[in-house]
Design a protein around this motif. Structure first.
Motif, PDB file in Angstrom:
ATOM      1  N   THR A 139      26.939   2.733   1.690  1.00 47.04           N
ATOM      2  CA  THR A 139      25.767   3.790   0.963  1.00 47.04           C
ATOM      3  C   THR A 139      25.441   2.464  -0.252  1.00 47.04           C
ATOM      4  O   THR A 139      23.459   2.879  -0.396  1.00 47.04           O
ATOM      5  N   GLU A 140      25.291   2.079  -0.443  1.00 45.25           N
ATOM      6  CA  GLU A 140      25.343   1.018  -1.499  1.00 45.25           C
ATOM      7  C   GLU A 140      23.410   0.525  -0.537  1.00 45.25           C
ATOM      8  O   GLU A 140      22.718  -0.255  -1.716  1.00 45.25           O
ATOM      9  N   GLU A 141      24.185  -0.017   0.609  1.00 47.64           N
ATOM     10  CA  GLU A 141      23.003  -0.856   1.371  1.00 47.64           C
ATOM     11  C   GLU A 141      21.807   0.079   1.492  1.00 47.64           C
ATOM     12  O   GLU A 141      20.246  -0.189   1.150  1.00 47.64           O
ATOM     13  N   LYS A 142      22.443   1.486   1.859  1.00 50.81           N
ATOM     14  CA  LYS A 142      21.258   2.253   2.362  1.00 50.81           C
ATOM     15  C   LYS A 142      20.238   2.576   0.544  1.00 50.81           C
ATOM     16  O   LYS A 142      19.234   2.949   1.070  1.00 50.81           O
ATOM     17  N   LYS A 143      21.577   2.910  -0.366  1.00 52.25           N
ATOM     18  CA  LYS A 143      20.977   2.712  -1.732  1.00 52.25           C
ATOM     19  C   LYS A 143      19.644   2.403  -2.103  1.00 52.25           C
ATOM     20  O   LYS A 143      18.300   2.164  -2.040  1.00 52.25           O
ATOM     21  N   GLN A 144      19.847   0.810  -1.540  1.00 50.16           N
ATOM     22  CA  GLN A 144      19.158  -0.367  -1.957  1.00 50.16           C
ATOM     23  C   GLN A 144      17.599  -0.588  -1.324  1.00 50.16           C
ATOM     24  O   GLN A 144      16.355  -0.557  -1.874  1.00 50.16           O
ATOM     25  N   GLN A 145      18.030   0.456   0.004  1.00 50.45           N
ATOM     26  CA  GLN A 145      16.682   0.473   0.788  1.00 50.45           C
ATOM     27  C   GLN A 145      15.655   1.155   0.130  1.00 50.45           C
ATOM     28  O   GLN A 145      14.313   1.169   0.250  1.00 50.45           O
ATOM     29  N   LEU A 146      16.857   2.490  -0.080  1.00 50.94           N
ATOM     30  CA  LEU A 146      15.367   3.570  -0.335  1.00 50.94           C
ATOM     31  C   LEU A 146      14.598   3.355  -1.911  1.00 50.94           C
ATOM     32  O   LEU A 146      13.950   3.382  -2.668  1.00 50.94           O
ATOM     33  N   GLU A 147      15.824   2.779  -2.930  1.00 50.28           N
ATOM     34  CA  GLU A 147      14.862   1.639  -4.308  1.00 50.28           C
ATOM     35  C   GLU A 147      13.666   1.140  -3.535  1.00 50.28           C
ATOM     36  O   GLU A 147      12.614   0.635  -4.529  1.00 50.28           O
ATOM     37  N   GLU A 148      14.157  -0.297  -2.412  1.00 51.46           N
ATOM     38  CA  GLU A 148      12.791  -1.067  -1.927  1.00 51.46           C
ATOM     39  C   GLU A 148      11.625   0.286  -1.612  1.00 51.46           C
ATOM     40  O   GLU A 148      10.360  -0.470  -2.073  1.00 51.46           O
ATOM     41  N   GLN A 149      11.731   0.928  -0.692  1.00 53.36           N
ATOM     42  CA  GLN A 149      11.282   1.951  -0.259  1.00 53.36           C
ATOM     43  C   GLN A 149      10.489   2.719  -1.300  1.00 53.36           C
ATOM     44  O   GLN A 149       9.117   2.861  -1.893  1.00 53.36           O
ATOM     45  N   ALA A 150      10.823   3.263  -1.935  1.00 49.55           N
ATOM     46  CA  ALA A 150      10.562   3.724  -3.573  1.00 49.55           C
ATOM     47  C   ALA A 150       9.546   3.312  -4.135  1.00 49.55           C
ATOM     48  O   ALA A 150       8.388   3.169  -5.066  1.00 49.55           O
ATOM     49  N   SER A 151      10.239   1.758  -4.486  1.00 48.54           N
ATOM     50  CA  SER A 151       8.809   0.538  -5.179  1.00 48.54           C
ATOM     51  C   SER A 151       8.399   0.773  -4.950  1.00 48.54           C
ATOM     52  O   SER A 151       6.891   0.075  -5.164  1.00 48.54           O
ATOM     53  N   ALA A 152       8.489   0.573  -3.366  1.00 49.50           N
ATOM     54  CA  ALA A 152       6.617  -0.063  -2.173  1.00 49.50           C
ATOM     55  C   ALA A 152       5.830   1.349  -2.582  1.00 49.50           C
ATOM     56  O   ALA A 152       4.690   0.729  -2.074  1.00 49.50           O
ATOM     57  N   LEU A 153       6.043   2.424  -2.511  1.00 50.18           N
ATOM     58  CA  LEU A 153       5.540   3.551  -2.931  1.00 50.18           C
ATOM     59  C   LEU A 153       5.042   3.662  -3.758  1.00 50.18           C
ATOM     60  O   LEU A 153       3.441   3.703  -3.764  1.00 50.18           O
ATOM     61  N   LYS A 154       5.488   3.491  -4.554  1.00 50.82           N
ATOM     62  CA  LYS A 154       4.619   3.254  -5.805  1.00 50.82           C
ATOM     63  C   LYS A 154       4.140   2.123  -6.215  1.00 50.82           C
ATOM     64  O   LYS A 154       2.965   2.638  -6.649  1.00 50.82           O
ATOM     65  N   GLN A 155       3.793   1.060  -5.629  1.00 45.16           N
ATOM     66  CA  GLN A 155       2.760   0.264  -5.636  1.00 45.16           C
ATOM     67  C   GLN A 155       1.616   0.965  -4.913  1.00 45.16           C
ATOM     68  O   GLN A 155       0.430   0.362  -5.315  1.00 45.16           O
ATOM     69  N   LEU A 156       2.231   1.194  -3.752  1.00 44.22           N
ATOM     70  CA  LEU A 156       1.138   1.688  -2.752  1.00 44.22           C
ATOM     71  C   LEU A 156       0.195   2.970  -3.439  1.00 44.22           C
ATOM     72  O   LEU A 156      -1.122   3.047  -3.538  1.00 44.22           O
ATOM     73  N   ILE A 157       0.954   4.133  -3.612  1.00 44.27           N
ATOM     74  CA  ILE A 157       0.357   4.677  -4.900  1.00 44.27           C
ATOM     75  C   ILE A 157      -0.448   4.475  -6.161  1.00 44.27           C
ATOM     76  O   ILE A 157      -1.642   4.989  -6.114  1.00 44.27           O
ATOM     77  N   GLY A 158       0.195   3.385  -5.887  1.00 44.04           N
ATOM     78  CA  GLY A 158      -0.674   2.691  -8.173  1.00 44.04           C
ATOM     79  C   GLY A 158      -1.261   2.058  -7.531  1.00 44.04           C
ATOM     80  O   GLY A 158      -3.538   2.114  -7.690  1.00 44.04           O
ATOM     81  N   LYS A 159      -2.039   0.970  -5.995  1.00 47.13           N
ATOM     82  CA  LYS A 159      -2.912   1.220  -5.412  1.00 47.13           C
ATOM     83  C   LYS A 159      -3.891   2.041  -4.992  1.00 47.13           C
ATOM     84  O   LYS A 159      -5.406   1.512  -5.639  1.00 47.13           O
ATOM     85  N   ILE A 160      -3.702   3.573  -4.542  1.00 47.52           N
ATOM     86  CA  ILE A 160      -4.243   3.904  -3.774  1.00 47.52           C
ATOM     87  C   ILE A 160      -4.919   4.703  -5.181  1.00 47.52           C
ATOM     88  O   ILE A 160      -6.699   4.671  -4.766  1.00 47.52           O
ATOM     89  N   THR A 161      -4.403   4.626  -6.477  1.00 45.70           N
ATOM     90  CA  THR A 161      -4.856   5.506  -7.410  1.00 45.70           C
ATOM     91  C   THR A 161      -5.569   4.485  -8.183  1.00 45.70           C
ATOM     92  O   THR A 161      -7.050   4.478  -8.744  1.00 45.70           O
ATOM     93  N   VAL A 162      -5.773   3.366  -8.446  1.00 47.37           N
ATOM     94  CA  VAL A 162      -7.023   2.307  -8.747  1.00 47.37           C
ATOM     95  C   VAL A 162      -8.037   2.481  -7.501  1.00 47.37           C
ATOM     96  O   VAL A 162      -8.843   2.077  -8.288  1.00 47.37           O
ATOM     97  N   SER A 163      -8.179   2.590  -6.905  1.00 44.91           N
ATOM     98  CA  SER A 163      -9.622   2.482  -5.333  1.00 44.91           C
ATOM     99  C   SER A 163      -9.919   3.657  -5.286  1.00 44.91           C
ATOM    100  O   SER A 163     -10.860   3.389  -5.727  1.00 44.91           O
ATOM    101  N   LEU A 164      -9.507   4.342  -5.563  1.00 44.50           N
ATOM    102  CA  LEU A 164     -10.080   5.799  -6.405  1.00 44.50           C
ATOM    103  C   LEU A 164     -10.669   5.743  -7.011  1.00 44.50           C
ATOM    104  O   LEU A 164     -11.242   6.167  -7.070  1.00 44.50           O
ATOM    105  N   HIS A 165     -10.425   5.581  -8.143  1.00 48.80           N
ATOM    106  CA  HIS A 165     -10.758   5.124  -9.826  1.00 48.80           C
ATOM    107  C   HIS A 165     -12.384   5.438  -9.538  1.00 48.80           C
ATOM    108  O   HIS A 165     -13.603   4.150  -9.327  1.00 48.80           O
TER     109      HIS A 165
END
Length: 165
Positions: A139-165
């Motif tokens: 469960t801890e390993e899955k949690k770590q993976q999900l946190e990494e995915q969430a972080s990657a999604l945040k970065q991706l959303i940040g990049k998308i938001t920056v490119s839209l402006h």
């Protein structure tokens, strides 16, 4: 996708908490080591008592045999009567001691079975705890993976938001 990742993370955390709670509940059902030690000490004491009873029985038997030999050699009627009385008394004592020894042996057998059952139960609890620890690690390993995915999604959303402006 971020909401889904957060939901999955929350679900995984809840599952982990439930598994941990179940493992703690199982551990609370284990027989305390102190109680097991008390049972073992009691068993040792009963073994010592049984051994003492056996020694007393042997001593009394030997004494009775000596009295019989002495009585047969002397063949005096009064002494014979006294020996017979002593023999009956010794037989009564021996019968009583034999009954005590039998009771002690029965108690020892019950204690041995109880200790065996406790050991088997503790083995089961140890296996359940090990399984819970493995689940926790997974469960801890899955949690770590999900946190990494969430972080990657945040970065991706940040990049998308920056490119839209």
């Amino acid at each position: 996708q971020l909401l889904e990742a957060k939901a999955n993370l929350s679900l995984a955390q809840s599952w982990h908490a439930l598994q941990l709670q179940q493992a703690k509940a199982q551990m609370s059902n284990m027989v305390p080591k102190k109680q097991l030690e008390q049972l073992q000490n009691s068993m040792r004491e009963e073994l010592c008592k049984a051994q003492q009873l056996q020694e007393n029985l042997h001593w009394q038997t030997e004494l009775t045999c000596r009295q019989l030999v002495s009585t047969q050699e002397e063949r005096e009627p009064l002494l014979q009567t006294g020996v017979e009385h002593n023999l009956r008394s010794a037989e009564a004592v021996l019968a009583k001691r034999a009954a005590q020894l039998k009771d002690t042996q029965a108690l020892l057998s019950r204690n041995k079975l109880l200790i065996k059952d406790l050991c088997e139960e503790n083995r089961g609890f140890a296996m359940a705890l090990q399984a819970a620890e493995l689940k926790q690690k997974s469960t801890e390993e899955k949690k770590q993976q999900l946190e990494e995915q969430a972080s990657a999604l945040k970065q991706l959303i940040g990049k998308i938001t920056v490119s839209l402006h």
